[in-house]
Design a protein around this motif. Sequence first.
Motif, short mmCIF file in Angstrom:
data_model
loop_
_atom_site.label_atom_id
_atom_site.label_comp_id
_atom_site.label_asym_id
_atom_site.label_seq_id
_atom_site.Cartn_x
_atom_site.Cartn_y
_atom_site.Cartn_z
N PRO A 12 -62.59 -98.61 -12.22
CA PRO A 12 -61.78 -98.54 -13.43
C PRO A 12 -61.80 -97.13 -14.01
O PRO A 12 -62.85 -96.48 -14.03
N LYS A 13 -60.65 -96.68 -14.48
CA LYS A 13 -60.57 -95.35 -15.09
C LYS A 13 -60.03 -95.51 -16.52
O LYS A 13 -59.15 -96.31 -16.78
N TYR A 14 -60.62 -94.72 -17.41
CA TYR A 14 -60.30 -94.77 -18.84
C TYR A 14 -59.83 -93.39 -19.28
O TYR A 14 -60.38 -92.37 -18.84
N VAL A 15 -58.85 -93.33 -20.18
CA VAL A 15 -58.24 -92.07 -20.59
C VAL A 15 -59.28 -91.03 -21.00
O VAL A 15 -59.21 -89.87 -20.58
N ASP A 16 -60.27 -91.42 -21.77
CA ASP A 16 -61.29 -90.47 -22.22
C ASP A 16 -62.57 -90.54 -21.38
O ASP A 16 -63.61 -90.00 -21.76
N GLY A 17 -62.48 -91.19 -20.22
CA GLY A 17 -63.65 -91.38 -19.38
C GLY A 17 -63.78 -90.34 -18.28
O GLY A 17 -62.92 -89.47 -18.11
N PRO A 18 -64.85 -90.45 -17.51
CA PRO A 18 -65.12 -89.51 -16.43
C PRO A 18 -64.00 -89.48 -15.39
O PRO A 18 -63.49 -90.52 -14.99
N ASP A 19 -63.63 -88.28 -15.00
CA ASP A 19 -62.71 -88.04 -13.89
C ASP A 19 -61.33 -88.65 -14.07
O ASP A 19 -60.62 -88.86 -13.08
N TYR A 20 -60.93 -88.93 -15.32
CA TYR A 20 -59.60 -89.46 -15.53
C TYR A 20 -58.57 -88.44 -15.04
O TYR A 20 -58.66 -87.27 -15.34
N GLY A 21 -57.61 -88.91 -14.27
CA GLY A 21 -56.60 -88.02 -13.71
C GLY A 21 -57.01 -87.43 -12.37
O GLY A 21 -56.27 -86.67 -11.76
N GLY A 22 -58.20 -87.77 -11.90
CA GLY A 22 -58.69 -87.27 -10.61
C GLY A 22 -59.30 -88.41 -9.81
O GLY A 22 -59.28 -89.56 -10.20
N THR A 23 -59.87 -88.06 -8.70
CA THR A 23 -60.49 -89.02 -7.81
C THR A 23 -61.87 -89.41 -8.34
O THR A 23 -62.62 -88.56 -8.81
N PHE A 24 -62.20 -90.68 -8.24
CA PHE A 24 -63.54 -91.10 -8.66
C PHE A 24 -64.58 -90.61 -7.66
O PHE A 24 -64.30 -90.44 -6.48
N ARG A 25 -65.77 -90.33 -8.18
CA ARG A 25 -66.88 -89.90 -7.33
C ARG A 25 -67.59 -91.13 -6.77
O ARG A 25 -67.79 -92.11 -7.46
N MET A 26 -67.98 -91.05 -5.52
CA MET A 26 -68.55 -92.20 -4.83
C MET A 26 -69.87 -92.65 -5.47
O MET A 26 -70.05 -93.80 -5.81
N ASN A 27 -70.82 -91.75 -5.60
CA ASN A 27 -72.14 -92.11 -6.12
C ASN A 27 -72.63 -91.05 -7.11
O ASN A 27 -73.53 -90.28 -6.80
#
Length: 141
Positions: free
Chosen positions: A104-119
């Motif tokens: 899940p991605k949130y507007v003010d959260g980590p990596d919003y607008g980019g790829t999530f980090r695996m670990n």
Amino acid sequence: MYSDPKECLYCTDNETLHNLMIHIADLSVSRAFLFKEQTYRGRCLVAYNGHVNDLNELDDDQRNAFMADVARVTRAMQRVFNPEKINYGAYSDKLSHLHFHLAPKYVDGPDYGGTFRMNPGEVFLSECEYEEMINAIREVL
């Protein structure tokens, strides 16, 4: 690269699996898990029950059932966590067992607008917090 089912963390249900994630539910052709690392609040994974390398190895009925399980979990995640978007990742370069990462991605959260980090290894919760999240997901599954 095809891995040996006898060494696969999903097939053997081994300690490595339990160190990384918590079982949520058995679905029609897969299992749902909650990641212990919660940089992306509500991050889950759906792993196919059989040891197959890739989505394209399934026949149409198997593929449709697996994708229905993935959609079922993401619907539950959407209801429980209300993210802006859910990112899907199907990686298995070194572990050839069909599974989808659901971040899940949130507007003010980590990596919003980019790829999530695996670990990322940044956010871990208490046992009580994990239990609350899992129970909330189970309620809407």
